[in-house]
Design a protein around this motif. Structure first.
Motif, PDB file in Angstrom:
ATOM      1  N   ALA A   1      25.002  -5.876  48.550  1.00  0.00           N
ATOM      2  CA  ALA A   1      24.641  -7.297  48.529  1.00  0.00           C
ATOM      3  C   ALA A   1      25.125  -7.951  47.245  1.00  0.00           C
ATOM      4  O   ALA A   1      25.691  -9.049  47.264  1.00  0.00           O
ATOM      5  CB  ALA A   1      23.133  -7.462  48.680  1.00  0.00           C
ATOM      6  N   ALA A   2      24.917  -7.278  46.122  1.00  0.00           N
ATOM      7  CA  ALA A   2      25.383  -7.822  44.844  1.00  0.00           C
ATOM      8  C   ALA A   2      26.903  -7.910  44.812  1.00  0.00           C
ATOM      9  O   ALA A   2      27.472  -8.895  44.316  1.00  0.00           O
ATOM     10  CB  ALA A   2      24.873  -6.959  43.691  1.00  0.00           C
ATOM     11  N   GLN A   3      27.585  -6.900  45.334  1.00  0.00           N
ATOM     12  CA  GLN A   3      29.041  -6.909  45.322  1.00  0.00           C
ATOM     13  C   GLN A   3      29.596  -8.032  46.203  1.00  0.00           C
ATOM     14  O   GLN A   3      30.560  -8.711  45.829  1.00  0.00           O
ATOM     15  CB  GLN A   3      29.574  -5.551  45.803  1.00  0.00           C
ATOM     16  CG  GLN A   3      29.326  -4.418  44.836  1.00  0.00           C
ATOM     17  CD  GLN A   3      29.969  -4.661  43.466  1.00  0.00           C
ATOM     18  OE1 GLN A   3      31.014  -5.286  43.348  1.00  0.00           O
ATOM     19  NE2 GLN A   3      29.316  -4.166  42.426  1.00  0.00           N
ATOM     20  N   THR A   4      28.983  -8.240  47.353  1.00  0.00           N
ATOM     21  CA  THR A   4      29.416  -9.336  48.214  1.00  0.00           C
ATOM     22  C   THR A   4      29.169 -10.671  47.533  1.00  0.00           C
ATOM     23  O   THR A   4      30.003 -11.583  47.584  1.00  0.00           O
ATOM     24  CB  THR A   4      28.673  -9.296  49.559  1.00  0.00           C
ATOM     25  OG1 THR A   4      28.959  -8.062  50.211  1.00  0.00           O
ATOM     26  CG2 THR A   4      29.086 -10.448  50.458  1.00  0.00           C
TER      27      THR A   4
ATOM     28  N   SER B   1      15.562 -10.261  44.218  1.00  0.00           N
ATOM     29  CA  SER B   1      15.493  -8.805  44.291  1.00  0.00           C
ATOM     30  C   SER B   1      16.334  -8.243  43.144  1.00  0.00           C
ATOM     31  O   SER B   1      16.965  -8.987  42.384  1.00  0.00           O
ATOM     32  CB  SER B   1      16.063  -8.324  45.623  1.00  0.00           C
ATOM     33  OG  SER B   1      17.458  -8.632  45.684  1.00  0.00           O
ATOM     34  N   ARG B   2      16.386  -6.928  43.059  1.00  0.00           N
ATOM     35  CA  ARG B   2      17.223  -6.297  42.029  1.00  0.00           C
ATOM     36  C   ARG B   2      18.689  -6.706  42.209  1.00  0.00           C
ATOM     37  O   ARG B   2      19.373  -7.036  41.232  1.00  0.00           O
ATOM     38  CB  ARG B   2      17.077  -4.777  42.077  1.00  0.00           C
ATOM     39  CG  ARG B   2      17.942  -4.057  41.064  1.00  0.00           C
ATOM     40  CD  ARG B   2      17.580  -2.592  41.002  1.00  0.00           C
ATOM     41  NE  ARG B   2      18.482  -1.866  40.113  1.00  0.00           N
ATOM     42  CZ  ARG B   2      18.307  -0.610  39.749  1.00  0.00           C
ATOM     43  NH1 ARG B   2      17.255   0.065  40.179  1.00  0.00           N
ATOM     44  NH2 ARG B   2      19.169  -0.017  38.945  1.00  0.00           N
TER      45      ARG B   2
ATOM     46  N   GLY C   1      27.471 -13.136  55.516  1.00  0.00           N
ATOM     47  CA  GLY C   1      26.947 -12.081  56.375  1.00  0.00           C
ATOM     48  C   GLY C   1      25.877 -11.199  55.765  1.00  0.00           C
ATOM     49  O   GLY C   1      25.349 -10.313  56.434  1.00  0.00           O
ATOM     50  N   VAL C   2      25.544 -11.434  54.494  1.00  0.00           N
ATOM     51  CA  VAL C   2      24.483 -10.661  53.853  1.00  0.00           C
ATOM     52  C   VAL C   2      23.130 -11.178  54.349  1.00  0.00           C
ATOM     53  O   VAL C   2      22.954 -12.376  54.546  1.00  0.00           O
ATOM     54  CB  VAL C   2      24.580 -10.784  52.314  1.00  0.00           C
ATOM     55  CG1 VAL C   2      23.369 -10.155  51.634  1.00  0.00           C
ATOM     56  CG2 VAL C   2      25.858 -10.127  51.817  1.00  0.00           C
ATOM     57  N   SER C   3      22.184 -10.291  54.554  1.00  0.00           N
ATOM     58  CA  SER C   3      20.849 -10.691  54.998  1.00  0.00           C
ATOM     59  C   SER C   3      20.265 -11.744  54.076  1.00  0.00           C
ATOM     60  O   SER C   3      20.418 -11.676  52.843  1.00  0.00           O
ATOM     61  CB  SER C   3      19.917  -9.478  55.020  1.00  0.00           C
ATOM     62  OG  SER C   3      18.572  -9.880  55.148  1.00  0.00           O
ATOM     63  N   ASP C   4      19.575 -12.714  54.663  1.00  0.00           N
ATOM     64  CA  ASP C   4      19.006 -13.782  53.850  1.00  0.00           C
ATOM     65  C   ASP C   4      17.872 -13.294  52.963  1.00  0.00           C
ATOM     66  O   ASP C   4      17.394 -14.035  52.106  1.00  0.00           O
ATOM     67  CB  ASP C   4      18.530 -14.955  54.725  1.00  0.00           C
ATOM     68  CG  ASP C   4      17.473 -14.547  55.735  1.00  0.00           C
ATOM     69  OD1 ASP C   4      17.125 -13.354  55.778  1.00  0.00           O
ATOM     70  OD2 ASP C   4      17.005 -15.430  56.468  1.00  0.00           O
ATOM     71  N   ARG C   5      17.447 -12.033  53.124  1.00  0.00           N
ATOM     72  CA  ARG C   5      16.420 -11.483  52.240  1.00  0.00           C
ATOM     73  C   ARG C   5      16.957 -10.438  51.271  1.00  0.00           C
ATOM     74  O   ARG C   5      16.193  -9.919  50.449  1.00  0.00           O
ATOM     75  CB  ARG C   5      15.295 -10.854  53.082  1.00  0.00           C
ATOM     76  CG  ARG C   5      14.563 -11.827  53.996  1.00  0.00           C
ATOM     77  CD  ARG C   5      13.995 -13.021  53.249  1.00  0.00           C
ATOM     78  NE  ARG C   5      12.948 -12.628  52.326  1.00  0.00           N
ATOM     79  CZ  ARG C   5      11.653 -12.688  52.589  1.00  0.00           C
ATOM     80  NH1 ARG C   5      11.239 -13.132  53.760  1.00  0.00           N
ATOM     81  NH2 ARG C   5      10.755 -12.326  51.702  1.00  0.00           N
ATOM     82  N   ALA C   6      18.244 -10.136  51.341  1.00  0.00           N
ATOM     83  CA  ALA C   6      18.797  -9.078  50.486  1.00  0.00           C
ATOM     84  C   ALA C   6      18.761  -9.440  49.009  1.00  0.00           C
ATOM     85  O   ALA C   6      18.649  -8.566  48.156  1.00  0.00           O
ATOM     86  CB  ALA C   6      20.231  -8.763  50.902  1.00  0.00           C
TER      87      ALA C   6
END
Length: 262
Positions: free
Chosen positions: A41-44, A241-242, A226-231
């Motif tokens: 998620a961070a990389q995206t 989040s972290r 495309g990353v989850s809206d909660r990631a």
């Protein structure tokens, strides 16, 4: 047996009062600030926002870099700046930013002062400028603002004037300034005032010629990729989040680096 609940996390009292709070808090931290597998998620987030710009130069910081440093940065704001739900200070966005800046500028020493306060608002930030900002004589100030002013049912009365006054007092010291806007998160989106606050912060940055780091836009683009809206958001629906803190810190450092080259 008593059951204690904190943000939907249940902790049972087995008579170990001294351990109860510590155990509960560790558990909360583990469930409310998860990293996604492999940091994807961070990389995206970093990838889709690689062209993010602050919209202004950072002349004072650039001069300090040219002189070989050191550089002092003050981050002021609320719990997003404190890094709520992170188990270690190293996981907060200011410290992630520091490590990234030191990678981008090898040999330059960066000192980060975290002047965040949980629950603070724009007026509260401004009241703390003297001790939390000016006393440290920074080269760059990052002001994370606006979330608590709307998230807990507040209204927009006088907010524009407060932002303008805060920006003016910071600029008067000669520092470089970056405004960080709201996070793209459920509790923010639930406020009827979030769009108006976004506009006020953006307009203030444009009119006053200071930097804007749009955390809201960066997180939104990541979700649209495309990353989850909660990631990037903790289970409280508000804080990062972290992965969220990691992306914000690294992305901000890269935007600072680009602005200093202009």
């Amino acid at each position: 047996m008593k059951v204690f609940r904190i943000k939907n996390v249940a902790c049972r009292d087995h008579g170990m009062r001294r351990l109860k709070l510590a155990v509960c808090m560790v558990f909360m931290l583990s469930v409310m600030s998860p990293a996604s597998a492999g940091g994807s998620a961070a990389q995206t987030c970093l990838s889709v926002n690689r062209d993010l710009s602050l919209g202004t130069r950072l002349p004072r910081l650039a001069a300090r870099i040219e002189a070989g440093g050191p550089v002092r940065i003050v981050a002021i704001g609320s719990s997003s700046t404190v890094g709520l739900w992170m188990a270690r200070p190293s996981l907060t966005y200011p410290q992630v930013m520091k490590r990234e800046l030191e990678t981008l500028w090898p040999g330059i020493a960066f000192e980060i002062v975290n002047s965040g306060r949980v629950g603070d608002t724009i007026p509260g930030n401004i009241k703390r400028f003297r001790k939390g900002v000016f006393a440290h004589r920074p080269d760059l100030v990052i002001w994370q603002l606006g979330t608590n002013d709307i998230a807990w049912g507040g209204n927009m009365d006088g907010v524009r004037e407060e932002i303008d006054a805060g920006v003016a007092s910071l600029k008067a010291t000669g520092v470089d300034l970056i405004l960080m806007d709201l996070q793209y998160a459920p509790q923010v989106l639930a406020s009827p005032h979030h769009a108006a606050m976004e506009v006020l912060i953006r307009v203030a940055a444009l009119q006053e010629g200071v930097g804007l780091f749009s955390r809201f836009e960066a997180m939104l683009k990541t979700v649209q990729a495309g990353v989850s809206d909660r990631a990037l958001v903790a289970l409280d629906g508000l804080h990062n989040s972290r992965d969220g803190y990691d992306c914000i810190g690294r992305l901000l450092a890269r935007a600072i680096y680009a602005a200093a080259q202009e």
